[in-house]
Design a protein around this motif. Sequence first.
Motif, PDB file in Angstrom:
ATOM      1  N   LEU A  42       0.825  -1.204   0.000  1.00 26.86           N
ATOM      2  CA  LEU A  42       0.000   0.000   0.000  1.00 26.86           C
ATOM      3  C   LEU A  42       0.858   1.253   0.000  1.00 26.86           C
ATOM      4  O   LEU A  42       1.959   1.266   0.544  1.00 26.86           O
ATOM      5  CB  LEU A  42      -0.914   0.007   1.228  1.00 26.86           C
ATOM      6  CG  LEU A  42      -1.848  -1.190   1.375  1.00 26.86           C
ATOM      7  CD1 LEU A  42      -2.531  -1.154   2.733  1.00 26.86           C
ATOM      8  CD2 LEU A  42      -2.865  -1.214   0.262  1.00 26.86           C
ATOM      9  N   SER A  43       0.318   2.314  -0.599  1.00 21.82           N
ATOM     10  CA  SER A  43       0.962   3.622  -0.584  1.00 21.82           C
ATOM     11  C   SER A  43      -0.044   4.633  -0.036  1.00 21.82           C
ATOM     12  O   SER A  43      -1.218   4.335   0.137  1.00 21.82           O
ATOM     13  CB  SER A  43       1.393   4.014  -1.997  1.00 21.82           C
ATOM     14  OG  SER A  43       0.274   4.087  -2.848  1.00 21.82           O
ATOM     15  N   VAL A  44       0.435   5.844   0.222  1.00 21.66           N
ATOM     16  CA  VAL A  44      -0.426   6.906   0.732  1.00 21.66           C
ATOM     17  C   VAL A  44      -0.648   7.929  -0.377  1.00 21.66           C
ATOM     18  O   VAL A  44       0.305   8.438  -0.960  1.00 21.66           O
ATOM     19  CB  VAL A  44       0.202   7.613   1.956  1.00 21.66           C
ATOM     20  CG1 VAL A  44      -0.718   8.702   2.471  1.00 21.66           C
ATOM     21  CG2 VAL A  44       0.512   6.618   3.056  1.00 21.66           C
ATOM     22  N   VAL A  45      -1.920   8.209  -0.651  1.00 20.76           N
ATOM     23  CA  VAL A  45      -2.294   9.216  -1.638  1.00 20.76           C
ATOM     24  C   VAL A  45      -3.317  10.129  -0.979  1.00 20.76           C
ATOM     25  O   VAL A  45      -4.372   9.672  -0.559  1.00 20.76           O
ATOM     26  CB  VAL A  45      -2.898   8.572  -2.910  1.00 20.76           C
ATOM     27  CG1 VAL A  45      -3.320   9.635  -3.894  1.00 20.76           C
ATOM     28  CG2 VAL A  45      -1.910   7.597  -3.537  1.00 20.76           C
ATOM     29  N   ASP A  46      -2.984  11.402  -0.856  1.00 19.85           N
ATOM     30  CA  ASP A  46      -3.877  12.383  -0.223  1.00 19.85           C
ATOM     31  C   ASP A  46      -4.341  11.941   1.163  1.00 19.85           C
ATOM     32  O   ASP A  46      -5.511  12.084   1.520  1.00 19.85           O
ATOM     33  CB  ASP A  46      -5.088  12.664  -1.118  1.00 19.85           C
ATOM     34  CG  ASP A  46      -4.701  13.304  -2.444  1.00 19.85           C
ATOM     35  OD1 ASP A  46      -3.704  14.053  -2.470  1.00 19.85           O
ATOM     36  OD2 ASP A  46      -5.391  13.041  -3.448  1.00 19.85           O
ATOM     37  N   GLY A  47      -3.429  11.352   1.929  1.00 19.15           N
ATOM     38  CA  GLY A  47      -3.721  10.957   3.302  1.00 19.15           C
ATOM     39  C   GLY A  47      -4.448   9.638   3.471  1.00 19.15           C
ATOM     40  O   GLY A  47      -4.720   9.219   4.582  1.00 19.15           O
ATOM     41  N   LYS A  48      -4.786   8.981   2.353  1.00 21.16           N
ATOM     42  CA  LYS A  48      -5.471   7.691   2.416  1.00 21.16           C
ATOM     43  C   LYS A  48      -4.601   6.636   1.752  1.00 21.16           C
ATOM     44  O   LYS A  48      -3.827   6.936   0.853  1.00 21.16           O
ATOM     45  CB  LYS A  48      -6.823   7.764   1.714  1.00 21.16           C
ATOM     46  CG  LYS A  48      -7.771   8.735   2.391  1.00 21.16           C
ATOM     47  CD  LYS A  48      -9.072   8.825   1.656  1.00 21.16           C
ATOM     48  CE  LYS A  48      -9.963   9.880   2.308  1.00 21.16           C
ATOM     49  NZ  LYS A  48     -11.209  10.050   1.565  1.00 21.16           N
ATOM     50  N   ILE A  61       1.847  -2.841   4.380  1.00 19.83           N
ATOM     51  CA  ILE A  61       1.334  -4.104   3.863  1.00 19.83           C
ATOM     52  C   ILE A  61      -0.009  -4.372   4.534  1.00 19.83           C
ATOM     53  O   ILE A  61      -0.122  -4.319   5.759  1.00 19.83           O
ATOM     54  CB  ILE A  61       2.309  -5.264   4.178  1.00 19.83           C
ATOM     55  CG1 ILE A  61       3.660  -5.016   3.506  1.00 19.83           C
ATOM     56  CG2 ILE A  61       1.717  -6.599   3.756  1.00 19.83           C
ATOM     57  CD1 ILE A  61       4.741  -6.005   3.917  1.00 19.83           C
ATOM     58  N   ALA A  62      -1.030  -4.655   3.725  1.00 19.85           N
ATOM     59  CA  ALA A  62      -2.355  -4.977   4.276  1.00 19.85           C
ATOM     60  C   ALA A  62      -2.261  -6.237   5.139  1.00 19.85           C
ATOM     61  O   ALA A  62      -1.697  -7.235   4.718  1.00 19.85           O
ATOM     62  CB  ALA A  62      -3.365  -5.182   3.154  1.00 19.85           C
ATOM     63  N   SER A  63      -2.829  -6.177   6.341  1.00 18.79           N
ATOM     64  CA  SER A  63      -2.732  -7.312   7.255  1.00 18.79           C
ATOM     65  C   SER A  63      -3.794  -8.373   6.994  1.00 18.79           C
ATOM     66  O   SER A  63      -3.627  -9.518   7.393  1.00 18.79           O
ATOM     67  CB  SER A  63      -2.844  -6.832   8.700  1.00 18.79           C
ATOM     68  OG  SER A  63      -4.128  -6.297   8.940  1.00 18.79           O
TER      69      SER A  63
END
Length: 116
Positions: A42-48, A61-63
């Motif tokens: 996962l990455s962060v885009v606009d705080g999400k 990493i998604a758990s």
Amino acid sequence: MAYVTSETGTSYKHLLGGSEVETLTKNVTLASGQTVKAGTLLSVVDGKYSATAKAGEAVAIASEDYDGSKADTVVTVYIRGRFNRNAIVVADGDTVEAHEEELRKGGIYLTTEKED
């Protein structure tokens, strides 16, 4: 934030790659319009957070498997630890190797676990 020492509830039996690096999780917001599998970078885009498409952007990493298809969803992600590279999920056309250096800088280390 919570410390995790074992795998519970994940879709991947062998996502955790060892205890040499203490595993750390964090609750974050998964951007709406997507579903992710346990082990997805996962990455962060606009705080999400969202599924990573390019090298240089992976931070977590998604758990577990999460369904954020209808709305932003609070999810738990790994932000530190040692993980099995064979259980990591990347976007089509991407490779785990393309993210290994950036993950290492953030405290996420990849290892290869032998198949049972």
